[in-house]
Design a protein around this motif. Structure first.
Motif, PDB file in Angstrom:
ATOM      1  N   SER A   1      48.535  64.421  51.133  1.00 40.55           N
ATOM      2  CA  SER A   1      47.119  65.842  50.835  1.00 40.55           C
ATOM      3  C   SER A   1      46.741  65.862  52.055  1.00 40.55           C
ATOM      4  O   SER A   1      46.706  66.938  52.494  1.00 40.55           O
ATOM      5  CB  SER A   1      45.665  64.483  50.098  1.00 40.55           C
ATOM      6  OG  SER A   1      46.248  63.566  51.690  1.00 40.55           O
ATOM      7  N   CYS A   2      47.072  65.246  53.241  1.00 41.83           N
ATOM      8  CA  CYS A   2      47.482  65.473  54.785  1.00 41.83           C
ATOM      9  C   CYS A   2      49.190  65.767  55.345  1.00 41.83           C
ATOM     10  O   CYS A   2      48.690  66.956  56.350  1.00 41.83           O
ATOM     11  CB  CYS A   2      47.282  63.738  55.532  1.00 41.83           C
ATOM     12  SG  CYS A   2      45.497  63.738  54.690  1.00 41.83           S
ATOM     13  N   HIS A   3      50.246  65.565  55.235  1.00 39.25           N
ATOM     14  CA  HIS A   3      51.252  65.730  55.108  1.00 39.25           C
ATOM     15  C   HIS A   3      51.944  65.842  54.427  1.00 39.25           C
ATOM     16  O   HIS A   3      52.451  66.138  52.993  1.00 39.25           O
ATOM     17  CB  HIS A   3      51.640  64.543  55.595  1.00 39.25           C
ATOM     18  CG  HIS A   3      51.218  63.363  57.390  1.00 39.25           C
ATOM     19  ND1 HIS A   3      50.677  64.135  58.232  1.00 39.25           N
ATOM     20  CD2 HIS A   3      50.146  62.553  56.120  1.00 39.25           C
ATOM     21  CE1 HIS A   3      50.184  63.318  58.712  1.00 39.25           C
ATOM     22  NE2 HIS A   3      49.897  62.013  57.484  1.00 39.25           N
ATOM     23  N   ALA A   4      52.771  67.618  54.697  1.00 36.60           N
ATOM     24  CA  ALA A   4      53.846  68.448  54.576  1.00 36.60           C
ATOM     25  C   ALA A   4      55.146  67.275  53.325  1.00 36.60           C
ATOM     26  O   ALA A   4      55.465  66.845  54.983  1.00 36.60           O
ATOM     27  CB  ALA A   4      53.585  69.732  54.589  1.00 36.60           C
ATOM     28  N   ARG A   5      55.423  68.254  52.958  1.00 37.20           N
ATOM     29  CA  ARG A   5      56.752  67.297  52.576  1.00 37.20           C
ATOM     30  C   ARG A   5      57.949  67.212  53.410  1.00 37.20           C
ATOM     31  O   ARG A   5      58.379  66.691  53.572  1.00 37.20           O
ATOM     32  CB  ARG A   5      57.331  67.045  50.832  1.00 37.20           C
ATOM     33  CG  ARG A   5      56.423  66.852  50.134  1.00 37.20           C
ATOM     34  CD  ARG A   5      57.281  67.332  48.579  1.00 37.20           C
ATOM     35  NE  ARG A   5      56.710  66.523  47.743  1.00 37.20           N
ATOM     36  CZ  ARG A   5      57.058  65.323  47.328  1.00 37.20           C
ATOM     37  NH1 ARG A   5      57.691  64.967  47.688  1.00 37.20           N
ATOM     38  NH2 ARG A   5      56.384  64.064  46.134  1.00 37.20           N
ATOM     39  N   ASP A   6      58.261  68.310  54.306  1.00 39.42           N
ATOM     40  CA  ASP A   6      58.671  68.723  55.434  1.00 39.42           C
ATOM     41  C   ASP A   6      58.763  68.546  57.053  1.00 39.42           C
ATOM     42  O   ASP A   6      59.278  68.390  57.734  1.00 39.42           O
ATOM     43  CB  ASP A   6      59.377  70.030  55.692  1.00 39.42           C
ATOM     44  CG  ASP A   6      58.236  70.849  55.205  1.00 39.42           C
ATOM     45  OD1 ASP A   6      56.928  70.510  55.496  1.00 39.42           O
ATOM     46  OD2 ASP A   6      58.074  72.477  56.184  1.00 39.42           O
ATOM     47  N   THR A   7      57.673  67.275  56.866  1.00 42.55           N
ATOM     48  CA  THR A   7      57.343  66.494  57.475  1.00 42.55           C
ATOM     49  C   THR A   7      57.748  65.173  58.035  1.00 42.55           C
ATOM     50  O   THR A   7      58.260  64.748  57.189  1.00 42.55           O
ATOM     51  CB  THR A   7      55.901  67.035  58.098  1.00 42.55           C
ATOM     52  OG1 THR A   7      55.256  66.021  57.222  1.00 42.55           O
ATOM     53  CG2 THR A   7      55.118  68.221  58.167  1.00 42.55           C
ATOM     54  N   ASP A   8      58.064  65.314  59.682  1.00 41.67           N
ATOM     55  CA  ASP A   8      58.705  63.787  59.702  1.00 41.67           C
ATOM     56  C   ASP A   8      57.547  62.377  59.831  1.00 41.67           C
ATOM     57  O   ASP A   8      58.415  62.002  59.002  1.00 41.67           O
ATOM     58  CB  ASP A   8      58.154  64.104  61.451  1.00 41.67           C
ATOM     59  CG  ASP A   8      59.740  64.447  62.077  1.00 41.67           C
ATOM     60  OD1 ASP A   8      60.964  65.325  60.958  1.00 41.67           O
ATOM     61  OD2 ASP A   8      59.499  64.893  63.738  1.00 41.67           O
ATOM     62  N   ALA A   9      56.397  62.965  59.660  1.00 39.65           N
ATOM     63  CA  ALA A   9      55.377  62.006  59.437  1.00 39.65           C
ATOM     64  C   ALA A   9      55.663  61.861  57.483  1.00 39.65           C
ATOM     65  O   ALA A   9      55.945  60.842  57.019  1.00 39.65           O
ATOM     66  CB  ALA A   9      53.890  61.965  59.352  1.00 39.65           C
TER      67      ALA A   9
END
Length: 294
Positions: A164-172
């Motif tokens: 809900s806050c971080h896109a799946r392709d992000t490091d987070a």
């Protein structure tokens, strides 16, 4: 539902018997009148018991007006099959309940969770989520764990919250999936180690040392889960690696003890075989001597 509407409309006295409630202290009464429950009055909650409501009954009483929250609560870790580890008033207050969006509310932004979970709250304060939640006025703990339907934090449970806050392709997001997978692996290792110990005990194999190591492994796993709230990847990995080593040591201890027991059994068999053979040979020798004497 009809009862709730009547209470909200101020008709509690029409559906409740006369109650002999002790008056609240002046300061508490003032806070109650300023709270969200002033509209329903004392009878809104004290319609079955004229005095203090038993702790175990509080969730059901609140559920009369908040059925959705009550249903979620009964599916949560706080309910635990009726044991009620935490109840509504622990988070929302008693006679001074304010709207959850009010900064003066006890449950504002779910920071109240730190009262029972100081470790995670302390780690959260040291991580990037704390500032982000504060800047956006988002819920703290409840943003990831939910509010009433709090479940054990498996990957499948928290993944939607991360997304809900971080896109799946992000490091987070990748970090969350990585650590979640590591934690699931540790849970599997813990369950397997406990099963091995239980099996060893049924075979009469000493398990005291293995139990101590298992306890130490569980402690390291707990620390890793606490540190997760700070998102400190290096510290998390350190604890995870220590847990893995300890769980592996439990396995090795069981294997070693099984090997020792098998060796002992083998030697017992050898010794008894030697004794039996010796007895047979001595018996034959004796018979031979007796025959010779005749």
């Amino acid at each position: 539902m009809i009862r709730t509407l009547l209470l909200t409309a101020g008709f509690a006295t029409l559906i409740s018997p006369a109650l002999s409630l002790e008056p609240l202290p002046t300061e508490v009464e003032q806070r109650f009148q300023a709270g969200v429950h002033a509209v329903v009055g004392c009878e809104g909650c004290h319609w079955e018991e004229s005095d203090k409501i038993q702790r175990a009954k509080v969730p059901a009483v609140c559920g009369n007006c908040h059925p959705g929250a009550h249903e979620d609560y009964e599916s949560s870790v706080h309910w635990d099959s009726g044991k009620s580890h935490a109840i509504c008033t622990d988070c929302h207050g008693l006679h001074d309940i304010l709207p959850v969006k009010s900064p003066e509310s006890r449950s504002f932004r779910s920071l109240v969770c730190g009262n029972c979970h100081p470790g995670p709250m302390e780690e959260l304060a040291n991580g990037p989520h704390a500032a982000a939640f504060e800047q956006t006025a988002a819920m703290a703990c409840a943003s990831c764990h939910s509010n009433h339907a709090v479940l054990h934090p498996r990957v499948s449970v928290v993944e939607p919250a991360c997304e809900s806050c971080h896109a799946r392709d992000t490091d987070a997001f990748a970090l969350g999936i990585l650590v979640g997978g590591q934690f699931d692996d540790l849970r599997a290792r813990s369950a397997h180690a406990a099963s091995e110990i239980e099996s060893a005990e049924t075979q009469g194999i000493p398990t005291r040392q293995a139990l101590r190591v298992l306890s130490a492994a569980s402690d390291q796993f707990t620390q890793a889960r606490l540190i997760w709230h700070s998102l400190d990847a290096d510290r998390i990995k350190e604890r995870v690696d220590q847990s893995v080593d300890l769980y592996d040591r439990v396995q090795q201890l069981i294997v070693d003890h099984i090997g020792i027991q098998r060796t002992r059994k083998t030697w017992v068999w050898i010794v008894w075989s030697f004794i039996l053979i010796s007895v047979v040979l001595l018996h034959q020798k004796r018979k031979a001597l007796e025959t010779k004497d005749e």
